[in-house]
Every structure is written in structure tokens, then in C-alpha cells.
Design an enzyme around this catalytic site. Sequence first.
Site, PDB file in Angstrom:
ATOM      1  N   LYS A 226       0.820  -1.226   0.000  1.00 21.20           N
ATOM      2  CA  LYS A 226       0.000   0.000   0.000  1.00 21.20           C
ATOM      3  C   LYS A 226       0.846   1.266   0.000  1.00 21.20           C
ATOM      4  O   LYS A 226       2.017   1.255   0.359  1.00 21.20           O
ATOM      5  CB  LYS A 226      -0.979  -0.043   1.171  1.00 21.20           C
ATOM      6  CG  LYS A 226      -2.115  -1.014   0.851  1.00 21.20           C
ATOM      7  CD  LYS A 226      -3.322  -0.876   1.701  1.00 21.20           C
ATOM      8  CE  LYS A 226      -4.405  -1.824   1.144  1.00 21.20           C
ATOM      9  NZ  LYS A 226      -5.405  -2.158   2.147  1.00 21.20           N
ATOM     10  N   ARG A 260      -3.856 -10.170   4.611  1.00 23.09           N
ATOM     11  CA  ARG A 260      -4.270 -10.209   3.193  1.00 23.09           C
ATOM     12  C   ARG A 260      -3.103  -9.679   2.372  1.00 23.09           C
ATOM     13  O   ARG A 260      -2.735  -8.510   2.500  1.00 23.09           O
ATOM     14  CB  ARG A 260      -5.516  -9.332   3.032  1.00 23.09           C
ATOM     15  CG  ARG A 260      -6.074  -9.270   1.621  1.00 23.09           C
ATOM     16  CD  ARG A 260      -7.302  -8.362   1.567  1.00 23.09           C
ATOM     17  NE  ARG A 260      -7.834  -8.310   0.206  1.00 23.09           N
ATOM     18  CZ  ARG A 260      -7.371  -7.485  -0.733  1.00 23.09           C
ATOM     19  NH1 ARG A 260      -6.383  -6.661  -0.473  1.00 23.09           N
ATOM     20  NH2 ARG A 260      -7.906  -7.510  -1.941  1.00 23.09           N
TER      21      ARG A 260
HETATM   22  N1  HH2 Z   1      -7.508  -3.664   0.488  1.00 23.80           N
HETATM   23  C1  HH2 Z   1      -7.810  -3.657  -0.818  1.00 23.80           C
HETATM   24  C2  HH2 Z   1      -8.923  -4.372  -1.308  1.00 23.80           C
HETATM   25  N2  HH2 Z   1      -9.688  -5.103  -0.467  1.00 23.80           N
HETATM   26  N3  HH2 Z   1     -10.149  -5.900   1.706  1.00 23.80           N
HETATM   27  C3  HH2 Z   1      -9.856  -5.928   3.017  1.00 23.80           C
HETATM   28  N4  HH2 Z   1     -10.604  -6.656   3.861  1.00 23.80           N
HETATM   29  N5  HH2 Z   1      -8.798  -5.229   3.542  1.00 23.80           N
HETATM   30  C4  HH2 Z   1      -7.997  -4.462   2.751  1.00 23.80           C
HETATM   31  O1  HH2 Z   1      -7.062  -3.806   3.280  1.00 23.80           O
HETATM   32  C5  HH2 Z   1      -8.284  -4.393   1.349  1.00 23.80           C
HETATM   33  C6  HH2 Z   1      -9.389  -5.139   0.856  1.00 23.80           C
HETATM   34  C7  HH2 Z   1      -6.944  -2.901  -1.769  1.00 23.80           C
HETATM   35  O2  HH2 Z   1      -5.904  -3.723  -2.268  1.00 23.80           O
HETATM   36  P1  HH2 Z   1      -5.927  -4.499  -3.670  1.00 23.80           P
HETATM   37  O3  HH2 Z   1      -7.035  -5.495  -3.707  1.00 23.80           O
HETATM   38  O4  HH2 Z   1      -4.589  -5.061  -3.945  1.00 23.80           O
HETATM   39  O5  HH2 Z   1      -6.149  -3.360  -4.741  1.00 23.80           O
HETATM   40  P2  HH2 Z   1      -7.386  -2.912  -5.614  1.00 23.80           P
HETATM   41  O6  HH2 Z   1      -8.483  -2.530  -4.684  1.00 23.80           O
HETATM   42  O7  HH2 Z   1      -6.850  -1.764  -6.424  1.00 23.80           O
HETATM   43  O8  HH2 Z   1      -7.818  -4.073  -6.465  1.00 23.80           O
END
Ligand code: HH2
Length: 285
Positions: A226, A260
Site C-alpha cells: 500500500k 491479506r
Molecule cells: N484492500 C484492498 C482491497 N480489499 N479488503 C480488506 N478486507 N482489507 C484491505 O485492506 C483491502 C481489501 C486494496 O488492495 P488491492 O485489492 O490489492 O487493490 P485494488 O483494490 O486496487 O484491487
Amino acid sequence: MSAPQIWTTTRFDLDLAERPLVMGIVNVTPDSFSDGGQHLDATRAINFCERLLGEGVDILDLGGESTRPGAPKVSADEEWARLEPVVRAALSLGVPVSVDTCKTEVMRRALDLGVDIINDVQALRDPGAEALVAEHGSVGVCLMHMRGDPASMQQQTDYVDVVDEVRDFLRARLDRMRELGVAASRITLDPGYGFAKTVEQNAELQHRQHELQALGCPLLVGWSRKSTLGALTGRPVDERLPASLAAALAAVATGARVVRVHDVAPTVDALKVWQAFMAPRKHGS
Ligand code: HH2
């Protein structure tokens, strides 16, 4: 209040007492902030799920819409078209399958296929979503704190005390789940690092993450790659693995039971060492 040691999900009762679990991220999107476009093709996404299995993943978290700040919204049909073949294949792999969505319609279709967990960055604030989850006897849920939506969240960072507000928000969502009859053993809570929070607020929240344990539910956290880690290290998104490992360890040291992550194999190794050196020991050992 001590948190339940078992996370009840549709097909699996996950043991959170023995060691922290690793939730592997599979973004079936063109635009996720760190892996966008890498697994948009269903075959590639399924291959990636299989690879994560070999790396020791405990839970697969499949997403069909990016939540990065300013990400464009996609329709439920589009999101589900991306997810469906991957969800179907992942369900045959013998590992819990989570779907990362805030759309009730996508949740409904995922639940019809029998997914194990709904991971909602909006904490089931949509009345249709909370009712749906309540109806589905044993699906696990992750309720995450954020303000607003991805388009507006980084303009909503005016907290008096970020930790108090996150705790109060999560407590209110937990109370609502209880009203709806959702068993506490089905719920994990997530402080939502990077969602409507500045770098300093994310750091403050991590510093005081142990305060969230008072809520009595296991914590699931996502620090992986992040932008706060970029701000702290000066590294671009594809060079944030060391920072992500340090953050995952800081998170488990302050109470997280599920992390995660994008980089499953290195995280599994880091947690094995943490477990051997740092994990609280059982009485008598
Ligand atoms: N962060 C993201 C997405 N979903 N869910 C939970 N429970 N906690 C988190 O911190 C979280 C989440 C963002 O990360 P990522 O899925 O890699 O990116 P994007 O939303 O751009 O697909």
C-alpha cells in the site's frame, strides 16, 4: 473480551489460534493498484490461484473491481463476468474462497455458487447486503472500516482520533450483525489501512491496533504494497515486498490473525519465523 479462535465459514472452520493465516489476493481486474491486468484473463487468474496454493495460501480472496482511490465503478454484471469462471474453479481447489465485493448482486451470485467468505470494504453497509449475509447461515464475513467510497475517500480524512472512530464504526457494524442474528464466530474485522486515511493516520492505527481487540472479533488486515509503505520507504509499488513483510509482522504482533497479501510465499516464510520466535506460547511449553 477475547476473540473467537475459530472463524466459521461456509465449508471450513478456520483455526485462528494455532498461527496467523495468509489470505492471498487475486485481482481479476484491469486496474488494481499493484497487480491490475495481470490476472484479468480467467485462465491466468486460475493458474495464479493454483500457484498460491502451492505457496501455502490459507484463503483465496478474489476481487473483480479495484478499490484504489479514484477507481472507476464497474457494473455488477461486468464484475461478475470477470469473477465467475475464477470463483467456479477456485471452489474446486479445497481451500476457502473469499469474494471481495461491495455489491449485493455480486454477493448473491457468489453465495449461490457456495463461496466461503464475503469480504466487503463497505462493511455490509448496503441494507440488501447485510440481509443477504444474515440469510446465508454460515458464510464468513470481513467487515472493513472506510469512509465514503473509493472515488471520494481520500478527501474524508478529518478524524478527531482515527483509532476511536475506527473502533466505534466497527462496533456499530458488529452490533448490527448481532441484531440480524449473524454469529460472532462468522465475523472478522479490518481497520482498513489505506482507506480514507493519511499516512500518519495509518501509522497511528497500526501503532494502536491492539486497541481494536477490545471488540472481541479476530482482526484481518491488508497492508500489502500500500501507498503508506511507499511513502515510508520511497519505493514504487513493485518494490514494496520488504516493507509489506515488515508491515504484516507488525500487524500480527499487534493482534491480526489473518493477513491479506499479494506475495504469499515470502509472507508464509516470514510468519513461520515470527511464529517460532515471537508467538505467545501455550501454557506449559
Ligand atoms: N484492500 C484492498 C482491497 N480489499 N479488503 C480488506 N478486507 N482489507 C484491505 O485492506 C483491502 C481489501 C486494496 O488492495 P488491492 O485489492 O490489492 O487493490 P485494488 O483494490 O486496487 O484491487
